[in-house]
Structures are given as C-alpha cells and as structure tokens.
Write an enzyme that holds these catalytic residues in place. Sequence first.
Site, PDB file in Angstrom:
ATOM      1  N   ASP A  83       0.994  -1.326  -0.036  1.00  0.00           N
ATOM      2  CA  ASP A  83      -0.042  -0.122   0.154  1.00  0.00           C
ATOM      3  C   ASP A  83       0.954   1.253   0.103  1.00  0.00           C
ATOM      4  O   ASP A  83       0.274   2.348   0.028  1.00  0.00           O
ATOM      5  CB  ASP A  83      -0.993  -0.022   1.150  1.00  0.00           C
ATOM      6  CG  ASP A  83      -2.140  -0.700   0.779  1.00  0.00           C
ATOM      7  OD1 ASP A  83      -2.641  -0.917  -0.211  1.00  0.00           O
ATOM      8  OD2 ASP A  83      -2.660  -1.286   1.910  1.00  0.00           O
ATOM      9  N   ARG A 108       0.002  -1.644   7.537  1.00  0.00           N
ATOM     10  CA  ARG A 108       0.752  -0.548   7.239  1.00  0.00           C
ATOM     11  C   ARG A 108       1.456   0.279   8.152  1.00  0.00           C
ATOM     12  O   ARG A 108       2.403   1.218   7.721  1.00  0.00           O
ATOM     13  CB  ARG A 108      -0.439   0.578   6.634  1.00  0.00           C
ATOM     14  CG  ARG A 108      -1.299  -0.033   5.403  1.00  0.00           C
ATOM     15  CD  ARG A 108      -2.077   1.117   4.699  1.00  0.00           C
ATOM     16  NE  ARG A 108      -1.245   1.821   3.967  1.00  0.00           N
ATOM     17  CZ  ARG A 108      -1.723   3.106   3.325  1.00  0.00           C
ATOM     18  NH1 ARG A 108      -2.898   3.282   3.219  1.00  0.00           N
ATOM     19  NH2 ARG A 108      -0.868   3.624   2.696  1.00  0.00           N
ATOM     20  N   ARG A 153     -10.361   5.728   9.993  1.00  0.00           N
ATOM     21  CA  ARG A 153      -8.894   5.827  10.247  1.00  0.00           C
ATOM     22  C   ARG A 153      -8.644   6.699  11.083  1.00  0.00           C
ATOM     23  O   ARG A 153      -7.978   6.188  12.260  1.00  0.00           O
ATOM     24  CB  ARG A 153      -8.390   5.898   8.910  1.00  0.00           C
ATOM     25  CG  ARG A 153      -8.775   4.917   7.563  1.00  0.00           C
ATOM     26  CD  ARG A 153      -8.234   3.456   8.092  1.00  0.00           C
ATOM     27  NE  ARG A 153      -8.547   2.646   7.112  1.00  0.00           N
ATOM     28  CZ  ARG A 153      -7.937   2.064   6.035  1.00  0.00           C
ATOM     29  NH1 ARG A 153      -6.809   2.766   5.928  1.00  0.00           N
ATOM     30  NH2 ARG A 153      -8.188   1.156   4.970  1.00  0.00           N
ATOM     31  N   HIS A 182     -11.524   7.414   3.976  1.00  0.00           N
ATOM     32  CA  HIS A 182     -10.530   8.547   3.996  1.00  0.00           C
ATOM     33  C   HIS A 182     -11.296   9.663   3.709  1.00  0.00           C
ATOM     34  O   HIS A 182     -11.858   9.799   2.416  1.00  0.00           O
ATOM     35  CB  HIS A 182      -9.332   8.122   3.429  1.00  0.00           C
ATOM     36  CG  HIS A 182      -8.352   7.325   3.845  1.00  0.00           C
ATOM     37  ND1 HIS A 182      -7.470   6.477   3.124  1.00  0.00           N
ATOM     38  CD2 HIS A 182      -7.748   7.227   5.143  1.00  0.00           C
ATOM     39  CE1 HIS A 182      -6.760   5.936   3.936  1.00  0.00           C
ATOM     40  NE2 HIS A 182      -6.650   6.383   5.188  1.00  0.00           N
ATOM     41  N   CYS A 287      -4.815   9.307  -3.722  1.00  0.00           N
ATOM     42  CA  CYS A 287      -4.145   8.534  -2.719  1.00  0.00           C
ATOM     43  C   CYS A 287      -2.806   8.292  -2.994  1.00  0.00           C
ATOM     44  O   CYS A 287      -1.934   8.000  -2.113  1.00  0.00           O
ATOM     45  CB  CYS A 287      -4.857   7.463  -2.695  1.00  0.00           C
ATOM     46  SG  CYS A 287      -6.475   7.228  -2.354  1.00  0.00           S
TER      47      CYS A 287
END
Length: 297
Positions: A83, A108, A153, A182, A287
């Site tokens: 990611d 992550r 998140r 997000h 992103c």
Amino acid sequence: MTTHNTAEAVSPAQAPARTAQHRKYLMCRPEHFTVSYTINPWMQPANPTDTAVAVAQWQTLYDMYLKLGHEVELIDPIAGLPDMVYTANGGFLIDGIAYGAKFRFRERGPEGPAFMDWFRDRGYDVREPVEVNEGEGDFLLVGDAILAGTGFRSTGDSHREIGEVFGREVVSLTLVDPRFYHLDTAIAVLDPVQGVEHGGPEHANIAYLPSAFDEASQAILAERYPEAIRVSDEDGSVFGLNSASDGYNVIISPRAKGFEVQLRERGYNPILIDLSELLLGGGGIKCCTLELRGPAR
Ligand code: ARG
C-alpha cells in the site's frame, strides 16, 4: 488571484478564469503493489492484481504531473508494503513541517517511520505523531483551515494533535460510509487558496460527496462552502473525488462523467487518468499523491 463563481451553473464562456499553481508532490512507484489483505471494502485478495498494469497506470499520472510543470519526488517502494503507493497517507506537510502518520492497521504500520525517515533526509521538520492518523488521506488544507476526517482511520485525538502541531483551525468531519473511509475519497480540494477579496476560507473551492458524511458534517460543509460542487453518488462511488487539482487542471477518473461536466462548467480543466488497477486496493489519483508544502530541499 482566483475568482469564484457564485452561479449555480454557468456555461464555460461565463466561467471564471482559473490559475494553475505550481505543486510539489511525493509519489511511490507501485513495484510491490498487490492486494494481499483487506482493510477497506474495495480490497478483495481473491481478485487477481497485475503489478505491471499498476506501474503503467501510475506512470501516466507521474508523467502528467511533469507535463503540467509540477515537481515530483519519489520515495523507494519497500517489499512487503504493497500500500506504500498511496503516499497521501504518509504524512501531512505545511511550511516544511511534516506531521508523521501512525497507521490504524498493523499491515501498514511500518510505512509511518519509512515516510518520516524520508522527510527527515530531505530537511523537513518532522513531528512524530502520538495519535493514530493517516496523513493527507484524512487531512486537507483549505484556505487557512485543515479539514480533518474521522470515523474509519484517523482518530478525533489526532485532530487535536494536528491543530497543536500547525496552530491552525481544524474542522472535524465524520465519515459514515465504509467505501469512503478516508476524507480524500469524499472531498476534493479544487482550489486551496482563499479568496483574498472575500477574506475567508469559505471562498476556497471544494467538491464533495454529501452522503459520505453524517448530518452534522454535511451542515458544516454546506455552511462553509456554499459554492462547492456536490458530486452525485454515482461519481463518488467510482472515486471521482479522489483527484488532484492545481487550481485549474483537475486530474480525475474517466469514470466520473458528471463531475467532469461540473468541473468544466466552473472553468476547470478536467484531465482523465485511469488508475483502475490501483482502485483494487481502494485508492485513486489523490491517494497516490502527497503534497510537499514548504521550504525544504
Ligand atoms: N489500501 C489502502 C488502505 O486501505 C488504500 C489507501 C488509500 N489512500 C487514500 N489516501 N485514500 O489504507
């Protein structure tokens, strides 16, 4: 200076003149891209991914930024961190200060320190986070204020922390649809510069997907940004808002048909780039793009 359009919809001939502003971005070539775990509803490890396609699509975005005159820095991809291509989550930077990321999910986790090392090496003033936050995925600079997402998140505590780091107003917004986990999947900052003539951040320009937010957050957005583009659920659900704007050129997904028209009507120049392979990981154009704001090398 940017002008702002108050009409509901205008023909391109009447639309205000927009100005492209220079940008400096950080990207990460998706050499190790795959979907091997699920931390958002888009990620289905059973569906095959093609790393070569991901790299080729990513390259078109990279090349477009350079063509538009922007600067792009690269961070080396790390094996085992598929990611990492989504650099927007690597931190949040203003004026050479880099507020580091602390990822919600273990998968992550190591990206946080990797990005902070990169910022440090480049001379940025790194502030290590105590609170869980996923960088520019959940923090967006609009005018003088930082719009901050929570719900999936980044935590509410990180909103307080980022306010302390930058000494700016932080506007907390709550996301309610797991597909838009997000903030940068539900809001696009089209023009972060506040209209000097109006003297308020409410005249900077955004686009957003109302249904991605709870009612209180929808009310805040409606009040602060009466001129915002509200995108349809259809365009939102193809990640249309996960886009990158320089104030004039707005790079969007070719699937976001209605958004493309809305942008043109308001004098922006939509540029279509397809990152379908990276959407398998639940990410899009924004992103893959972290803005490096401020004076560092
Ligand atoms: N697979 C990544 C995750 O779920 C995608 C991150 C997308 N990044 C973003 N800025 N919206 O964390």
